[in-house]
Design a protein around this motif. Structure first.
Motif, PDB file in Angstrom:
ATOM      1  N   ALA A   1       0.830  -1.215   0.000  1.00 19.84           N
ATOM      2  CA  ALA A   1       0.000   0.000   0.000  1.00 19.84           C
ATOM      3  C   ALA A   1       0.859   1.257   0.000  1.00 19.84           C
ATOM      4  CB  ALA A   1      -0.929  -0.009   1.217  1.00 19.84           C
ATOM      5  N   LEU A   2       1.962   1.241   0.755  1.00 23.51           N
ATOM      6  CA  LEU A   2       2.868   2.395   0.755  1.00 23.51           C
ATOM      7  C   LEU A   2       3.466   2.620  -0.624  1.00 23.51           C
ATOM      8  CD1 LEU A   2       4.862   1.915   4.098  1.00 23.51           C
ATOM      9  CD2 LEU A   2       3.065   3.596   3.635  1.00 23.51           C
ATOM     10  N   ARG A   3       3.945   1.561  -1.228  1.00 19.23           N
ATOM     11  CA  ARG A   3       4.557   1.686  -2.548  1.00 19.23           C
ATOM     12  C   ARG A   3       3.543   2.143  -3.600  1.00 19.23           C
ATOM     13  NH1 ARG A   3       9.793   2.656  -2.354  1.00 19.23           N
ATOM     14  NH2 ARG A   3      11.029   1.003  -1.406  1.00 19.23           N
ATOM     15  N   GLN A   4       2.333   1.601  -3.524  1.00 20.75           N
ATOM     16  CA  GLN A   4       1.309   1.975  -4.505  1.00 20.75           C
ATOM     17  C   GLN A   4       0.912   3.448  -4.352  1.00 20.75           C
ATOM     18  OE1 GLN A   4       0.266   0.370  -7.062  1.00 20.75           O
ATOM     19  NE2 GLN A   4       1.005  -1.680  -6.680  1.00 20.75           N
ATOM     20  N   HIS A   5       0.778   3.906  -3.109  1.00 16.53           N
ATOM     21  CA  HIS A   5       0.401   5.311  -2.922  1.00 16.53           C
ATOM     22  C   HIS A   5       1.520   6.240  -3.386  1.00 16.53           C
ATOM     23  CE1 HIS A   5      -1.856   8.694  -1.479  1.00 16.53           C
ATOM     24  NE2 HIS A   5      -0.846   9.084  -0.724  1.00 16.53           N
ATOM     25  N   SER A   6       2.748   5.849  -3.127  1.00 13.46           N
ATOM     26  CA  SER A   6       3.875   6.640  -3.610  1.00 13.46           C
ATOM     27  C   SER A   6       3.836   6.744  -5.134  1.00 13.46           C
ATOM     28  CB  SER A   6       5.190   5.997  -3.160  1.00 13.46           C
ATOM     29  OG  SER A   6       6.305   6.731  -3.621  1.00 13.46           O
ATOM     30  N   ARG A   7       3.565   5.626  -5.782  1.00  8.24           N
ATOM     31  CA  ARG A   7       3.492   5.620  -7.248  1.00  8.24           C
ATOM     32  C   ARG A   7       2.304   6.447  -7.747  1.00  8.24           C
ATOM     33  NH1 ARG A   7       6.904   5.863 -10.824  1.00  8.24           N
ATOM     34  NH2 ARG A   7       5.576   7.610 -11.421  1.00  8.24           N
ATOM     35  N   ASP A   8       1.178   6.369  -7.045  1.00 10.07           N
ATOM     36  CA  ASP A   8       0.011   7.168  -7.423  1.00 10.07           C
ATOM     37  C   ASP A   8       0.323   8.664  -7.376  1.00 10.07           C
ATOM     38  OD1 ASP A   8      -1.487   4.888  -7.788  1.00 10.07           O
ATOM     39  OD2 ASP A   8      -2.498   5.013  -5.845  1.00 10.07           O
ATOM     40  N   LEU A   9       1.018   9.091  -6.305  1.00  8.38           N
ATOM     41  CA  LEU A   9       1.371  10.507  -6.188  1.00  8.38           C
ATOM     42  C   LEU A   9       2.313  10.929  -7.316  1.00  8.38           C
ATOM     43  CD1 LEU A   9       1.931  10.802  -2.326  1.00  8.38           C
ATOM     44  CD2 LEU A   9       0.057  11.805  -3.646  1.00  8.38           C
ATOM     45  N   LYS A  10       3.271  10.075  -7.628  1.00  2.75           N
ATOM     46  CA  LYS A  10       4.210  10.392  -8.710  1.00  2.75           C
ATOM     47  C   LYS A  10       3.489  10.461 -10.054  1.00  2.75           C
ATOM     48  CE  LYS A  10       8.158   8.311  -6.340  1.00  2.75           C
ATOM     49  NZ  LYS A  10       9.106   7.168  -6.295  1.00  2.75           N
ATOM     50  N   ASP A  11       2.511   9.585 -10.247  1.00  2.00           N
ATOM     51  CA  ASP A  11       1.721   9.623 -11.485  1.00  2.00           C
ATOM     52  C   ASP A  11       0.955  10.940 -11.593  1.00  2.00           C
ATOM     53  OD1 ASP A  11       2.617   7.128 -12.197  1.00  2.00           O
ATOM     54  OD2 ASP A  11       0.824   6.065 -11.499  1.00  2.00           O
ATOM     55  N   LEU A  12       0.432  11.421 -10.461  1.00  2.00           N
ATOM     56  CA  LEU A  12      -0.268  12.702 -10.470  1.00  2.00           C
ATOM     57  C   LEU A  12       0.678  13.837 -10.856  1.00  2.00           C
ATOM     58  CD1 LEU A  12      -2.462  12.429  -7.233  1.00  2.00           C
ATOM     59  CD2 LEU A  12      -3.257  12.366  -9.611  1.00  2.00           C
ATOM     60  N   VAL A  13       1.900  13.768 -10.332  1.00  5.98           N
ATOM     61  CA  VAL A  13       2.884  14.799 -10.658  1.00  5.98           C
ATOM     62  C   VAL A  13       3.209  14.769 -12.155  1.00  5.98           C
ATOM     63  CG1 VAL A  13       5.257  15.594 -10.273  1.00  5.98           C
ATOM     64  CG2 VAL A  13       3.868  14.807  -8.344  1.00  5.98           C
ATOM     65  N   GLU A  14       3.407  13.579 -12.687  1.00  3.73           N
ATOM     66  CA  GLU A  14       3.741  13.455 -14.105  1.00  3.73           C
ATOM     67  C   GLU A  14       2.598  13.946 -14.988  1.00  3.73           C
ATOM     68  OE1 GLU A  14       4.747   9.372 -14.567  1.00  3.73           O
ATOM     69  OE2 GLU A  14       6.807   9.630 -13.837  1.00  3.73           O
ATOM     70  N   ALA A  15       1.367  13.747 -14.521  1.00  5.11           N
ATOM     71  CA  ALA A  15       0.205  14.148 -15.324  1.00  5.11           C
ATOM     72  C   ALA A  15      -0.123  15.633 -15.178  1.00  5.11           C
ATOM     73  CB  ALA A  15      -1.012  13.311 -14.929  1.00  5.11           C
TER      74      ALA A  15
END
Length: 214
Positions: free
Chosen positions: A182-196
């Motif tokens: 869950a920690l890794r997935q949320h980190s990736r979700d936040l990074k995806d938001l930044v990229e978008a």
């Protein structure tokens, strides 16, 4: 420039930034004790910082200088923010660093299990994986459930979480694994938001501290 002060006093310096537990490693460091003299500090442009975060109009840089003995000194410092605004790419990069810092802090805190915390570093995850694999085999009767596992998994607090049966071993492993994922997935979700994000305002609106699993 500004130098960070630890516990209201200048303390020994070992040649590199030293993070404080629970603090931002980029904001905390030791400096040579001989620089307790204000005149010597200010000769190098170093001043006390009393704020608990980066002051408005400042940014963090890695700063190198030569001391009075001709030795190189490296520390983090605060300087005036450039008058030119950050570009979108620079804003994204800064947000990525903030997300990484949040991720690492939460990984370091461990996975909560029954009021205790199981470490999430690579070795601890490998140990927990071995618990799960052995528990599955023991549940099927292929191997006995080891006494070492039954006594419990040792937590960050140096307290055992008892696992007297394979089922309880699997349950602990599942909780730890779910929390790590869950920690890794949320980190990736936040990074995806930044990229978008298409604008600086969009990036700034992303809260790197929000939404993490408890």
């Amino acid at each position: 420039m500004y130098a960070r002060r630890l516990n209201s006093t200048w303390t020994e310096w070992d040649g590199k930034p030293l993070p404080i537990v629970g603090g931002d490693p980029a904001l905390n460091f030791h400096v040579p004790p001989q620089w307790s003299d204000a005149e010597k500090r200010e000769r190098f442009g170093l001043h006390l910082v009393r704020e608990t975060s980066v002051p408005a109009g400042k940014r963090i840089i890695s700063y190198s200088l030569i001391d009075e003995d001709g030795e190189p000194r490296k520390l983090d410092a605060l300087v005036d923010v450039a008058t030119d605004p950050l570009t979108l790419d620079e804003t994204r990069a800064a947000k990525f660093l903030a997300i990484v810092a949040q991720t690492e802090a939460r990984l370091a805190a461990g996975a909560p299990v029954g009021g205790l915390h199981v470490a999430l570093d690579a070795d601890a995850r490998a140990d927990m994986g071995a618990v799960a694999t052995t528990a599955i085999a023991a549940r099927e009767g292929a191997v006995p459930w080891p006494e070492g596992y039954a006594r419990g998994f040792i937590t960050i607090e140096n307290v055992r979480i008892p696992m007297p049966t394979p089922a309880e071993g699997l349950a602990v492993a599942a909780v730890v694994g779910d929390h790590y994922a869950a920690l890794r997935q949320h980190s990736r979700d936040l990074k995806d938001l930044v990229e978008a994000a298409e604008t600086i305002a969009d990036v700034d609106a992303i809260d790197e501290k929000a939404g993490w699993p408890g």
